[in-house]
Design a protein around this motif. Sequence first.
Motif, PDB file in Angstrom:
ATOM      1  N   TYR A  67       0.827  -1.201   0.000  1.00 28.22           N
ATOM      2  CA  TYR A  67       0.000   0.000   0.000  1.00 28.22           C
ATOM      3  C   TYR A  67       0.864   1.256   0.000  1.00 28.22           C
ATOM      4  CZ  TYR A  67       0.940   0.103   5.072  1.00 28.22           C
ATOM      5  OH  TYR A  67       1.543   0.131   6.312  1.00 28.22           O
ATOM      6  N   THR A  68       0.254   2.350  -0.353  1.00 27.47           N
ATOM      7  CA  THR A  68       0.930   3.650  -0.321  1.00 27.47           C
ATOM      8  C   THR A  68       0.136   4.597   0.559  1.00 27.47           C
ATOM      9  OG1 THR A  68      -0.270   4.477  -2.257  1.00 27.47           O
ATOM     10  CG2 THR A  68       1.843   3.359  -2.661  1.00 27.47           C
ATOM     11  N   ASN A  69       0.854   5.509   1.168  1.00 31.05           N
ATOM     12  CA  ASN A  69       0.224   6.636   1.865  1.00 31.05           C
ATOM     13  C   ASN A  69       1.126   7.860   1.672  1.00 31.05           C
ATOM     14  OD1 ASN A  69       2.339   6.486   3.789  1.00 31.05           O
ATOM     15  ND2 ASN A  69       1.126   5.132   5.126  1.00 31.05           N
ATOM     16  N   ALA A  70       0.859   8.900   2.402  1.00 35.49           N
ATOM     17  CA  ALA A  70       1.611  10.139   2.207  1.00 35.49           C
ATOM     18  C   ALA A  70       3.098   9.982   2.512  1.00 35.49           C
ATOM     19  CB  ALA A  70       1.013  11.240   3.086  1.00 35.49           C
ATOM     20  N   LYS A  71       3.455   8.918   3.227  1.00 37.12           N
ATOM     21  CA  LYS A  71       4.848   8.726   3.630  1.00 37.12           C
ATOM     22  C   LYS A  71       5.627   7.813   2.684  1.00 37.12           C
ATOM     23  CE  LYS A  71       3.476   9.275   8.472  1.00 37.12           C
ATOM     24  NZ  LYS A  71       3.326   8.597   9.789  1.00 37.12           N
ATOM     25  N   GLY A  72       4.925   7.133   1.768  1.00 33.11           N
ATOM     26  CA  GLY A  72       5.637   6.259   0.856  1.00 33.11           C
ATOM     27  C   GLY A  72       4.909   4.956   0.600  1.00 33.11           C
ATOM     28  N   GLU A  73       5.669   3.943   0.165  1.00 33.55           N
ATOM     29  CA  GLU A  73       5.110   2.627  -0.143  1.00 33.55           C
ATOM     30  C   GLU A  73       5.536   1.623   0.920  1.00 33.55           C
ATOM     31  OE1 GLU A  73       5.290   1.374  -4.249  1.00 33.55           O
ATOM     32  OE2 GLU A  73       5.755  -0.693  -3.624  1.00 33.55           O
ATOM     33  N   PHE A  74       4.599   0.751   1.333  1.00 40.71           N
ATOM     34  CA  PHE A  74       4.859  -0.161   2.438  1.00 40.71           C
ATOM     35  C   PHE A  74       4.263  -1.532   2.146  1.00 40.71           C
ATOM     36  CE2 PHE A  74       4.521   4.142   4.029  1.00 40.71           C
ATOM     37  CZ  PHE A  74       5.660   4.290   4.807  1.00 40.71           C
ATOM     38  N   GLU A  75       4.722  -2.534   2.901  1.00 40.77           N
ATOM     39  CA  GLU A  75       4.153  -3.875   2.870  1.00 40.77           C
ATOM     40  C   GLU A  75       3.834  -4.307   4.292  1.00 40.77           C
ATOM     41  OE1 GLU A  75       6.307  -6.837   0.744  1.00 40.77           O
ATOM     42  OE2 GLU A  75       6.863  -5.482  -0.901  1.00 40.77           O
ATOM     43  N   LYS A  76       2.754  -5.045   4.446  1.00 42.50           N
ATOM     44  CA  LYS A  76       2.352  -5.496   5.774  1.00 42.50           C
ATOM     45  C   LYS A  76       1.604  -6.812   5.634  1.00 42.50           C
ATOM     46  CE  LYS A  76       1.015  -2.230   8.598  1.00 42.50           C
ATOM     47  NZ  LYS A  76       2.000  -2.168   9.698  1.00 42.50           N
ATOM     48  N   SER A  77       1.770  -7.678   6.640  1.00 44.81           N
ATOM     49  CA  SER A  77       1.001  -8.921   6.692  1.00 44.81           C
ATOM     50  C   SER A  77       0.033  -8.841   7.868  1.00 44.81           C
ATOM     51  CB  SER A  77       1.932 -10.132   6.861  1.00 44.81           C
ATOM     52  OG  SER A  77       1.188 -11.335   6.809  1.00 44.81           O
ATOM     53  N   LEU A  78      -1.239  -9.127   7.592  1.00 48.29           N
ATOM     54  CA  LEU A  78      -2.296  -9.011   8.589  1.00 48.29           C
ATOM     55  C   LEU A  78      -3.064 -10.325   8.699  1.00 48.29           C
ATOM     56  CD1 LEU A  78      -3.751  -5.606   7.348  1.00 48.29           C
ATOM     57  CD2 LEU A  78      -2.149  -5.911   9.251  1.00 48.29           C
ATOM     58  N   ILE A  79      -3.668 -10.543   9.857  1.00 48.39           N
ATOM     59  CA  ILE A  79      -4.568 -11.683  10.059  1.00 48.39           C
ATOM     60  C   ILE A  79      -5.983 -11.141  10.223  1.00 48.39           C
ATOM     61  CG2 ILE A  79      -5.173 -13.625  11.534  1.00 48.39           C
ATOM     62  CD1 ILE A  79      -2.546 -13.984   9.985  1.00 48.39           C
ATOM     63  N   VAL A  80      -6.880 -11.623   9.372  1.00 47.82           N
ATOM     64  CA  VAL A  80      -8.275 -11.188   9.399  1.00 47.82           C
ATOM     65  C   VAL A  80      -9.116 -12.327   9.962  1.00 47.82           C
ATOM     66  CG1 VAL A  80     -10.221 -10.325   8.061  1.00 47.82           C
ATOM     67  CG2 VAL A  80      -7.867  -9.764   7.361  1.00 47.82           C
ATOM     68  N   LYS A  81      -9.807 -12.059  11.064  1.00 50.93           N
ATOM     69  CA  LYS A  81     -10.640 -13.064  11.717  1.00 50.93           C
ATOM     70  C   LYS A  81     -12.093 -12.631  11.636  1.00 50.93           C
ATOM     71  CE  LYS A  81     -10.981 -15.756  15.999  1.00 50.93           C
ATOM     72  NZ  LYS A  81     -10.334 -16.057  17.302  1.00 50.93           N
ATOM     73  N   THR A  82     -12.935 -13.512  11.133  1.00 54.49           N
ATOM     74  CA  THR A  82     -14.347 -13.191  11.012  1.00 54.49           C
ATOM     75  C   THR A  82     -15.184 -14.432  11.285  1.00 54.49           C
ATOM     76  OG1 THR A  82     -16.007 -12.184   9.556  1.00 54.49           O
ATOM     77  CG2 THR A  82     -14.363 -13.613   8.522  1.00 54.49           C
ATOM     78  N   MET A  83     -16.480 -14.276  11.252  1.00 52.81           N
ATOM     79  CA  MET A  83     -17.392 -15.369  11.571  1.00 52.81           C
ATOM     80  C   MET A  83     -17.813 -16.113  10.303  1.00 52.81           C
ATOM     81  SD  MET A  83     -17.820 -15.570  14.868  1.00 52.81           S
ATOM     82  CE  MET A  83     -16.039 -15.315  14.867  1.00 52.81           C
ATOM     83  N   PRO A  84     -18.132 -17.410  10.429  1.00 54.17           N
ATOM     84  CA  PRO A  84     -18.571 -18.183   9.266  1.00 54.17           C
ATOM     85  C   PRO A  84     -19.831 -17.584   8.644  1.00 54.17           C
ATOM     86  CG  PRO A  84     -18.102 -19.612  11.132  1.00 54.17           C
ATOM     87  CD  PRO A  84     -18.069 -18.214  11.651  1.00 54.17           C
ATOM     88  N   GLU A  85     -19.840 -17.494   7.326  1.00 47.69           N
ATOM     89  CA  GLU A  85     -21.018 -17.001   6.618  1.00 47.69           C
ATOM     90  C   GLU A  85     -21.715 -18.102   5.831  1.00 47.69           C
ATOM     91  OE1 GLU A  85     -19.749 -13.689   4.254  1.00 47.69           O
ATOM     92  OE2 GLU A  85     -19.464 -12.379   5.990  1.00 47.69           O
ATOM     93  N   GLU A  86     -20.969 -19.168   5.496  1.00 48.43           N
ATOM     94  CA  GLU A  86     -21.567 -20.279   4.758  1.00 48.43           C
ATOM     95  C   GLU A  86     -22.430 -21.126   5.703  1.00 48.43           C
ATOM     96  OE1 GLU A  86     -18.738 -22.669   2.735  1.00 48.43           O
ATOM     97  OE2 GLU A  86     -17.805 -20.987   1.687  1.00 48.43           O
ATOM     98  N   GLU A  87     -23.583 -21.578   5.177  1.00 48.79           N
ATOM     99  CA  GLU A  87     -24.437 -22.455   5.962  1.00 48.79           C
ATOM    100  C   GLU A  87     -23.715 -23.785   6.193  1.00 48.79           C
ATOM    101  OE1 GLU A  87     -27.223 -21.502   7.348  1.00 48.79           O
ATOM    102  OE2 GLU A  87     -27.006 -19.535   6.395  1.00 48.79           O
TER     103      GLU A  87
END
Length: 420
Positions: A67-87
């Motif tokens: 991603y980029t922002n006003a300070k430059g270009e960066f890389e990041k690894s994130l963990i996204v946790k959510t609830m099941p949506e499939e039946e």
Amino acid sequence: MSGNPDNSQFNDDELVPPAWLNSEFIADALGSHEEEPELKVIDLTLSPASAKGDHYASIMFRAKVKYTNAKGEFEKSLIVKTMPEEEGHKKELIGGSPIFETELGMYTKVLPEFERILRQAGDSTKLYVNCIYHSLAPHQVLIFEDLVEKGYFVLRDREATNDEIDRVLFKLAKWHAVSIKVQHEQPDFLAPYTHGLFEMPHVLTEPFMKTGMDFFVELLSKEPELNKYKPYFESIKGDFMERLLTEWNEARNNPKVDQYRVLCHGDLHLRNIMIKYRDPNCFEDCMLLDFQISNLFPLTFDLVYSIYMLFEPEHRFKHWDDFIDYYFFVLEDVLKRIGYKGEMPTQSVLWERLHQPKYYHFFLISTFLPLMWAMKDKSVEFGDLLQNEEKRRQCSFSTGYIKDVKRLLARLDLFGLLRD
């Protein structure tokens, strides 16, 4: 977006992310966290964040973000946790339960306060991974820093060492100690956290909850060395769940606030721990994860659960006492250092109370422990075990589990638990 080419090691519902989990969503979340409203995601790769058996009551993705922002270009690894949506079974199992609200409260309110109290005492222990984004609507989402990028890992290919179990209990004891102080000084602060395993609305209707004791008694009948224990368990089999829930509810509904009632983690097994080494021979840290059923309860329930779900078989046989004594040593030390002014717990009462929830001991041995033994076989799927009665029966007769049961029942018999 792409996943790992070897999809067999991941849960099916984590192979394809939901449509809303896209570059725009990640840009909004990261931009809010970094206070950079012009943040733009230029590349996003989503993949499953954990292996089969690591968790069940959620779905998790790893987001590799450029991603980029006003300070430059960066890389990041994130963990996204959510609830099941499939039946399906997973969604049905957790439907109507407040597990996501509980975990959100833990990350945004409870654990920050626990760490603040430790910091005031000069203790820099980290109790939780940093949460950079959370939401209840329109989607239930938590986004964390990726601990793998920081050198943490989940133990999957070997058993935990004595030192690693010590370190987990070291952190649990600190958590419990701070919650004792909070209970003493701010009794309303933890009041909402009363939803443990048996408060989940659909758990008690699950077939695996009802067949564990039946298979256990069947094992006692077939194994000569265990025959002597069959009459007692046969006598309680018919109303075992009623006995267990009576025991549980008596502990839950006891209004007394004392030095043994804490905010329990609720699900402290080995896959809910990540470990980090500074180098191959130098342990650095462990991180407790998954606070979905953290609840206010006697601390001994966390310890009993740990004995069967965290300790390795040889730990239960040879080091049970040492681990519990070490936990108490840390608990007492931290209570003194953080300025707790209430009545101190004692080692003798801790040991007495450890043996009181006897039906909980029996439940974990008969119902959860065989599943843990089955999960040592990486070809076994946890969700399949929960739903397949014949596979559960098979894991209740594995060689390792039988050896474990022989040792465990001998110990519980010694302490008088195998009689009314």
